[in-house]
Write a protein that holds these residues in place. Structure first.
Motif, PDB file in Angstrom:
ATOM      1  N   UNK A   1      10.364   3.482  -1.962  1.00 45.57           N
ATOM      2  CA  UNK A   1       9.563   3.127  -3.331  1.00 45.57           C
ATOM      3  C   UNK A   1       8.225   4.022  -3.215  1.00 45.57           C
ATOM      4  N   UNK A   2       7.516   3.664  -4.038  1.00 46.16           N
ATOM      5  CA  UNK A   2       6.143   4.557  -4.258  1.00 46.16           C
ATOM      6  C   UNK A   2       5.555   4.114  -5.553  1.00 46.16           C
ATOM      7  N   UNK A   3       5.202   2.957  -6.047  1.00 43.88           N
ATOM      8  CA  UNK A   3       4.777   2.604  -6.941  1.00 43.88           C
ATOM      9  C   UNK A   3       2.850   3.015  -6.501  1.00 43.88           C
TER      10      UNK A   3
ATOM     11  N   UNK B   1      -1.072   3.672  -2.551  1.00 44.39           N
ATOM     12  CA  UNK B   1       0.364   3.274  -2.890  1.00 44.39           C
ATOM     13  C   UNK B   1       0.401   2.571  -1.742  1.00 44.39           C
ATOM     14  N   UNK B   2       1.506   2.558  -2.305  1.00 45.95           N
ATOM     15  CA  UNK B   2       2.504   1.843  -0.829  1.00 45.95           C
ATOM     16  C   UNK B   2       4.174   2.428  -0.967  1.00 45.95           C
ATOM     17  N   UNK B   3       4.437   2.731   0.090  1.00 44.80           N
ATOM     18  CA  UNK B   3       5.428   3.548   0.472  1.00 44.80           C
ATOM     19  C   UNK B   3       6.388   3.214   0.869  1.00 44.80           C
TER      20      UNK B   3
ATOM     21  N   UNK C   1       4.346   2.170   4.359  1.00 48.95           N
ATOM     22  CA  UNK C   1       2.960   1.540   4.664  1.00 48.95           C
ATOM     23  C   UNK C   1       2.440   1.691   2.997  1.00 48.95           C
ATOM     24  N   UNK C   2       1.449   1.104   3.652  1.00 50.72           N
ATOM     25  CA  UNK C   2       0.250   1.433   2.298  1.00 50.72           C
ATOM     26  C   UNK C   2      -0.477   2.810   2.426  1.00 50.72           C
ATOM     27  N   UNK C   3      -0.466   3.218   1.258  1.00 50.62           N
ATOM     28  CA  UNK C   3      -1.721   4.648   2.367  1.00 50.62           C
ATOM     29  C   UNK C   3      -2.773   5.124   1.215  1.00 50.62           C
TER      30      UNK C   3
END
Length: 128
Positions: A60-62, A81-83, A94-96
């Motif tokens: 996932x990469x929203x 982004x939440x990866x 995690x969120x980056x």
């Protein structure tokens, strides 16, 4: 923001999601580098980043938030982004906060630097 810049931003996301090394050639600047300051300082040059790309499996990469600023031949793209991903077999989810510095050259808009920081800091204190 130009259509060309928007297309190249979308292409870079496709490079990451699809592990597309051919597309990476048209997106990354020759001097591309991934720079980390946390959890440990690191600088990953283009060749090393491309070498890891096949083992960078993104589930996932929203993009949750994004700001783009352009000044002449330089663009700064700041994203949250939440990866959900595995890198070299290790969970890297995690969120980056990502900052892509792009330069416009004869070949178009290319990513010159990507700064990646996990967003683990606490909330900002409220104003008095």
């Amino acid at each position: 923001m130009t259509d060309e810049l928007l297309t190249q931003m979308e292409n870079f996301q496709r490079v990451v999601l699809d592990r597309d090394q051919s597309l990476a050639e048209s997106v990354l600047d020759d001097c591309y580098m991934l720079v980390l300051v946390r959890p440990v300082p690191a600088a990953v040059p283009r060749a090393a980043w491309l070498g890891v790309l096949p083992d960078y499996v993104v589930h996932e990469y929203p993009v949750e938030e994004q700001t783009v600023d352009v000044d002449g031949d330089t663009a700064a793209v700041l994203s949250r982004v939440r990866i959900r991903a595995d890198v070299l077999g290790e969970d890297r989810s995690g969120t980056f906060v990502l900052t892509d510095v792009r330069r416009h050259r004869s070949g178009g808009w290319r990513v010159w630097r990507r700064h990646s920081t996990p967003a683990t800091a606490g909330r900002l204190p409220s104003s008095p």
